[in-house]
Design a protein around this motif. Sequence first.
Motif, PDB file in Angstrom:
ATOM      1  N   GLY A  22      10.185 -11.589   2.279  1.00  0.00           N
ATOM      2  CA  GLY A  22       9.053 -11.026   2.568  1.00  0.00           C
ATOM      3  C   GLY A  22       8.735  -9.243   2.361  1.00  0.00           C
ATOM      4  O   GLY A  22       7.455  -9.177   1.692  1.00  0.00           O
ATOM      5  N   PHE A  23       9.322  -8.375   3.041  1.00  0.00           N
ATOM      6  CA  PHE A  23       9.880  -7.081   1.711  1.00  0.00           C
ATOM      7  C   PHE A  23       9.030  -6.810   0.735  1.00  0.00           C
ATOM      8  O   PHE A  23       8.300  -6.264   0.400  1.00  0.00           O
ATOM      9  CB  PHE A  23      10.707  -6.340   2.575  1.00  0.00           C
ATOM     10  N   SER A  24       9.650  -8.171  -0.960  1.00  0.00           N
ATOM     11  CA  SER A  24       9.170  -7.505  -1.807  1.00  0.00           C
ATOM     12  C   SER A  24       8.200  -8.808  -2.129  1.00  0.00           C
ATOM     13  O   SER A  24       7.285  -7.368  -2.883  1.00  0.00           O
ATOM     14  CB  SER A  24      10.276  -9.193  -2.907  1.00  0.00           C
ATOM     15  N   ILE A  25       7.165  -9.687  -1.414  1.00  0.00           N
ATOM     16  CA  ILE A  25       6.118 -10.063  -1.201  1.00  0.00           C
ATOM     17  C   ILE A  25       4.816  -8.841  -0.918  1.00  0.00           C
ATOM     18  O   ILE A  25       3.456  -8.566  -1.589  1.00  0.00           O
ATOM     19  CB  ILE A  25       5.940 -11.426  -0.766  1.00  0.00           C
ATOM     20  N   ILE A  26       5.390  -9.017   0.243  1.00  0.00           N
ATOM     21  CA  ILE A  26       4.309  -6.941   0.914  1.00  0.00           C
ATOM     22  C   ILE A  26       4.353  -6.308  -0.139  1.00  0.00           C
ATOM     23  O   ILE A  26       3.595  -5.575   0.116  1.00  0.00           O
ATOM     24  CB  ILE A  26       5.267  -7.106   2.779  1.00  0.00           C
ATOM     25  N   ARG A  28       4.522  -6.040  -3.191  1.00  0.00           N
ATOM     26  CA  ARG A  28       3.592  -6.299  -3.669  1.00  0.00           C
ATOM     27  C   ARG A  28       2.369  -6.173  -3.791  1.00  0.00           C
ATOM     28  O   ARG A  28       1.238  -5.808  -4.591  1.00  0.00           O
ATOM     29  CB  ARG A  28       3.861  -7.906  -4.477  1.00  0.00           C
ATOM     30  N   ALA A  29       1.402  -6.812  -2.536  1.00  0.00           N
ATOM     31  CA  ALA A  29       0.606  -6.261  -2.276  1.00  0.00           C
ATOM     32  C   ALA A  29       0.262  -5.382  -1.889  1.00  0.00           C
ATOM     33  O   ALA A  29      -1.108  -4.912  -2.036  1.00  0.00           O
ATOM     34  CB  ALA A  29       0.819  -7.242  -0.812  1.00  0.00           C
ATOM     35  N   TYR A  30       1.190  -4.380  -1.407  1.00  0.00           N
ATOM     36  CA  TYR A  30       0.772  -2.853  -1.321  1.00  0.00           C
ATOM     37  C   TYR A  30       0.385  -2.257  -2.542  1.00  0.00           C
ATOM     38  O   TYR A  30      -0.472  -1.528  -2.035  1.00  0.00           O
ATOM     39  CB  TYR A  30       2.317  -2.616   0.021  1.00  0.00           C
ATOM     40  N   GLN A  31       0.901  -2.645  -3.538  1.00  0.00           N
ATOM     41  CA  GLN A  31       1.098  -1.784  -4.748  1.00  0.00           C
ATOM     42  C   GLN A  31      -0.638  -2.036  -4.894  1.00  0.00           C
ATOM     43  O   GLN A  31      -1.105  -1.311  -5.445  1.00  0.00           O
ATOM     44  CB  GLN A  31       1.879  -2.412  -5.082  1.00  0.00           C
ATOM     45  N   GLY A  32      -0.644  -3.603  -4.878  1.00  0.00           N
ATOM     46  CA  GLY A  32      -2.138  -4.080  -5.182  1.00  0.00           C
ATOM     47  C   GLY A  32      -2.811  -3.377  -4.498  1.00  0.00           C
ATOM     48  O   GLY A  32      -4.479  -3.130  -5.084  1.00  0.00           O
ATOM     49  N   ASP A  37      -7.488  -0.082  -4.710  1.00  0.00           N
ATOM     50  CA  ASP A  37      -8.076   0.390  -3.128  1.00  0.00           C
ATOM     51  C   ASP A  37      -8.750  -0.776  -2.440  1.00  0.00           C
ATOM     52  O   ASP A  37     -10.465  -0.493  -1.699  1.00  0.00           O
ATOM     53  CB  ASP A  37      -8.933   2.046  -3.653  1.00  0.00           C
ATOM     54  N   SER A  38      -8.046  -1.654  -1.773  1.00  0.00           N
ATOM     55  CA  SER A  38      -8.461  -2.531  -1.454  1.00  0.00           C
ATOM     56  C   SER A  38      -7.918  -2.739   0.400  1.00  0.00           C
ATOM     57  O   SER A  38      -6.874  -2.668   0.313  1.00  0.00           O
ATOM     58  CB  SER A  38      -7.752  -3.966  -1.890  1.00  0.00           C
ATOM     59  N   ARG A  39      -9.148  -2.686   0.864  1.00  0.00           N
ATOM     60  CA  ARG A  39      -8.486  -2.379   2.551  1.00  0.00           C
ATOM     61  C   ARG A  39      -8.297  -3.916   2.697  1.00  0.00           C
ATOM     62  O   ARG A  39      -7.320  -4.330   3.765  1.00  0.00           O
ATOM     63  CB  ARG A  39      -9.827  -2.059   3.045  1.00  0.00           C
ATOM     64  N   ALA A  40      -8.757  -5.094   2.459  1.00  0.00           N
ATOM     65  CA  ALA A  40      -8.623  -6.868   2.190  1.00  0.00           C
ATOM     66  C   ALA A  40      -6.810  -6.540   2.182  1.00  0.00           C
ATOM     67  O   ALA A  40      -6.275  -7.448   2.332  1.00  0.00           O
ATOM     68  CB  ALA A  40      -9.451  -7.442   2.119  1.00  0.00           C
ATOM     69  N   MET A  41      -6.313  -6.150   1.089  1.00  0.00           N
ATOM     70  CA  MET A  41      -5.501  -6.364   0.448  1.00  0.00           C
ATOM     71  C   MET A  41      -4.101  -6.011   1.231  1.00  0.00           C
ATOM     72  O   MET A  41      -2.952  -6.281   1.464  1.00  0.00           O
ATOM     73  CB  MET A  41      -5.443  -5.720  -1.082  1.00  0.00           C
ATOM     74  N   LEU A  42      -4.684  -4.281   1.592  1.00  0.00           N
ATOM     75  CA  LEU A  42      -4.142  -3.906   2.766  1.00  0.00           C
ATOM     76  C   LEU A  42      -3.401  -5.035   4.247  1.00  0.00           C
ATOM     77  O   LEU A  42      -2.780  -4.413   4.331  1.00  0.00           O
ATOM     78  CB  LEU A  42      -4.136  -1.967   2.618  1.00  0.00           C
ATOM     79  N   LEU A  43      -4.937  -5.711   4.489  1.00  0.00           N
ATOM     80  CA  LEU A  43      -4.477  -5.845   6.014  1.00  0.00           C
ATOM     81  C   LEU A  43      -3.783  -7.690   5.788  1.00  0.00           C
ATOM     82  O   LEU A  43      -2.930  -7.715   6.564  1.00  0.00           O
ATOM     83  CB  LEU A  43      -6.292  -6.600   6.147  1.00  0.00           C
ATOM     84  N   LEU A  44      -3.203  -7.743   4.220  1.00  0.00           N
ATOM     85  CA  LEU A  44      -3.185  -8.939   3.899  1.00  0.00           C
ATOM     86  C   LEU A  44      -1.613  -8.338   3.576  1.00  0.00           C
ATOM     87  O   LEU A  44      -0.101  -9.507   4.583  1.00  0.00           O
ATOM     88  CB  LEU A  44      -2.822  -9.536   2.776  1.00  0.00           C
ATOM     89  N   ALA A  45      -1.166  -7.692   3.336  1.00  0.00           N
ATOM     90  CA  ALA A  45       0.200  -6.839   3.475  1.00  0.00           C
ATOM     91  C   ALA A  45       0.524  -6.812   5.148  1.00  0.00           C
ATOM     92  O   ALA A  45       1.781  -7.150   5.566  1.00  0.00           O
ATOM     93  CB  ALA A  45       0.577  -5.288   2.791  1.00  0.00           C
ATOM     94  N   ILE A  46       0.092  -6.566   5.591  1.00  0.00           N
ATOM     95  CA  ILE A  46       0.340  -6.350   7.590  1.00  0.00           C
ATOM     96  C   ILE A  46       0.324  -7.120   7.693  1.00  0.00           C
ATOM     97  O   ILE A  46       1.688  -7.832   8.514  1.00  0.00           O
ATOM     98  CB  ILE A  46      -0.328  -5.544   8.133  1.00  0.00           C
ATOM     99  N   GLY A  47      -0.723  -8.070   7.596  1.00  0.00           N
ATOM    100  CA  GLY A  47      -0.621  -9.609   8.243  1.00  0.00           C
ATOM    101  C   GLY A  47       0.638 -10.017   7.481  1.00  0.00           C
ATOM    102  O   GLY A  47       1.902 -10.766   8.724  1.00  0.00           O
TER     103      GLY A  47
END
Length: 101
Positions: A22-26, A28-32, A37-47
């Motif tokens: 889970g942390f590895s996927i999160i 990668r999403a955080y780096q993306g 500069d994507s708020r949606a991708m950050l929310l995806l990582a938090i979700g």
Amino acid sequence: MSQIDVITVVNNGLALLVIVLGFSIIWRAYQGARRNDSRAMLLLAIGLLFITVIPSIIEMLLPIFARFVTPASPAIDYTTIASRASEATGIGILLYSLHSK
């Protein structure tokens, strides 16, 4: 080792695997999110954090701490409720990230 101990060890091992994956996927999403500069991708990582990592940590640690607080209480009920609440929060955040601009 009794059967309950083996089940606990296997369950905790699988929980640790979920946390690491889970942390590895999160991550990668955080780096993306930072790169684009994507708020949606950050929310995806938090979700994803609320869906994968937090419930696994709750399932591992809450029964241990519940024994110290209230030894006679059924820790499994609190664990289930807390992990389901985390999963529901994560799904809500994911849904919000899909509809945010």
